[in-house]
Design a protein around this motif. Structure first.
Motif, PDB file in Angstrom:
ATOM      1  N   LEU A  86       4.460  -3.675   3.982  1.00  7.06           N
ATOM      2  CA  LEU A  86       4.608  -2.276   4.194  1.00  7.06           C
ATOM      3  C   LEU A  86       4.647  -1.546   2.901  1.00  7.06           C
ATOM      4  N   PRO A  87       5.652  -1.790   2.070  1.00 10.78           N
ATOM      5  CA  PRO A  87       5.814  -0.859   0.826  1.00 10.78           C
ATOM      6  C   PRO A  87       4.393  -0.989   0.117  1.00 10.78           C
ATOM      7  N   ILE A  88       3.817  -2.235  -0.083  1.00  8.97           N
ATOM      8  CA  ILE A  88       2.652  -2.296  -0.763  1.00  8.97           C
ATOM      9  C   ILE A  88       1.451  -1.362  -0.312  1.00  8.97           C
ATOM     10  N   LEU A  89       1.311  -1.437   1.237  1.00  4.12           N
ATOM     11  CA  LEU A  89       0.379  -0.660   1.688  1.00  4.12           C
ATOM     12  C   LEU A  89       0.692   0.773   1.590  1.00  4.12           C
ATOM     13  N   ALA A  90       1.932   1.182   1.551  1.00  9.72           N
ATOM     14  CA  ALA A  90       2.345   2.519   1.549  1.00  9.72           C
ATOM     15  C   ALA A  90       2.054   3.132   0.229  1.00  9.72           C
ATOM     16  N   ALA A  91       2.298   2.168  -1.075  1.00 11.02           N
ATOM     17  CA  ALA A  91       2.173   2.668  -2.390  1.00 11.02           C
ATOM     18  C   ALA A  91       0.663   2.990  -2.699  1.00 11.02           C
ATOM     19  N   GLN A  92      -0.227   2.375  -1.791  1.00  9.52           N
ATOM     20  CA  GLN A  92      -1.701   2.563  -2.272  1.00  9.52           C
ATOM     21  C   GLN A  92      -2.253   3.835  -1.443  1.00  9.52           C
TER      22      GLN A  92
END
Length: 329
Positions: free
Chosen positions: A162-168
């Motif tokens: 979730l945070p990885i996708l949001a950061a992209q």
């Protein structure tokens, strides 16, 4: 002073949490209620952990899972409520991007852990009622550790994207999050790029985790009910139902709040006011940690008796000490 808006397509260095939009005039009263519930949740779960640790008769698998639930609830409400109160009291809505992503991870990770613990507690009740003579031999300390490890690892694995996708995502200069904490979809809605992967993964993850845990709970309690109906006496049936009543009430409250928050946020955007979405999310995060120790404290005889003994000892100890000093004199 607000930061300079981000002019690139990358994630901004800070986000601005606005609290609950539309309820600014009632923020004082809402914040008082939130603070009171938060304090009661901290006191209730801390007391529960102390009682279970100090009372040797409570060192059983059931209270092992209850201790996990209390620890998780302490972290769950503490991950959002202090920041939410800071927004209301000192207008500290700014949060740097790294902290926002960390909060997003912990909030959703602890929610998945909560669901896993409830499923494990349902399995515990199944073994206790359907195989009472094998209870200690089945739920060994080693198995309890493995279950706790699986619950923790599952939450980390399914939430870390979730945070990885949001950061992209591409953010196009926006940094205002229409929420009181960094909820996944609230941060994703700030972005201007393609959000399909984030939305699909968030939806699939929620459905799979909730569906799997509800399946475990449903199967456990279907077999529990079948075992209860086969019991020879009403007293035995009443006792069996009593051992499950606390857990059932917590399951109903937990999944009702979670499903209502999930449905209103994803599918009720046009029909339900936005402040209702945020209130339901905060209610889910805060009310469970307040409710769980309260319901177990009222319905569990051992905890209730231990709490009474502690309170009675604390209230009478100064008087007893005074009486003994008079006698020595």
């Amino acid at each position: 002073m607000l930061p300079v808006p981000n002019t690139s397509f990358h994630m901004p260095s800070t986000f601005l949490l606005i609290g609950i939009p539309g309820l600014e005039n009632g923020d004082v009263w809402i914040s008082v209620v939130f603070c009171a519930l938060y304090i009661l949740a901290i006191l209730g779960n801390s007391s529960l952990l102390y009682i279970i640790k100090t009372e040797e008769t409570l060192h059983t698998p059931m209270y092992f899972f209850l201790s996990m639930l209390a620890l998780n609830d302490l972290a769950f409400c503490s991950s959002t409520v202090p920041k939410t109160l800071g927004i209301w009291w000192v207008n500290s809505g700014l949060i740097d991007a790294t902290s926002c992503l960390a909060q997003m991870f912990f909030v959703h990770c602890l929610s998945v852990i909560e669901s896993g613990i409830l499923a494990a507690m349902a399995y515990d009740r199944f073994v206790a009622i359907c195989s009472p003579l094998r209870y200690s031999s089945v739920l060994t300390y080693g198995l309890l550790q493995n279950i706790a490890l699986v619950i923790l690892l599952r939450a980390i694995v399914v939430i870390i994207p979730l945070p990885i996708l949001a950061a992209q995502l591409q953010y196009c200069g926006g940094n205002v999050v229409l929420h009181s904490y960094c909820d996944h979809m609230a941060v994703v809605n700030v972005a201007c790029g393609n959000k399909y992967a984030d939305s699909v993964y968030g939806l699939a993850m929620s459905l799979c985790v909730t569906g799997f845990d509800l399946l475990i709970i449903g199967l456990s309690y279907s077999m529990i009910l079948r075992a209860i109906f086969k019991m020879p006496t009403k007293v035995a049936r009443r006792k069996a139902v009593g051992t499950c009543s606390s857990h059932i009430s917590i399951i109903v409250v937990a999944y009702f709040c979670a499903i209502f928050s999930f449905i209103t946020y994803r599918f009720g955007q046009n029909s339900i006011p936005h402040n209702v979405h945020i209130l339901s999310s905060n209610f889910y995060v805060l009310f469970l940690p307040f409710w769980n120790p309260l319901i177990y404290g009222m319905k569990t005889k051992q905890i209730r008796q231990r709490l009474k003994s502690i309170l009675f000892y604390q209230s009478t100890f100064p008087w007893n000490r005074h009486q003994s000093s008079i006698k020595r004199f």
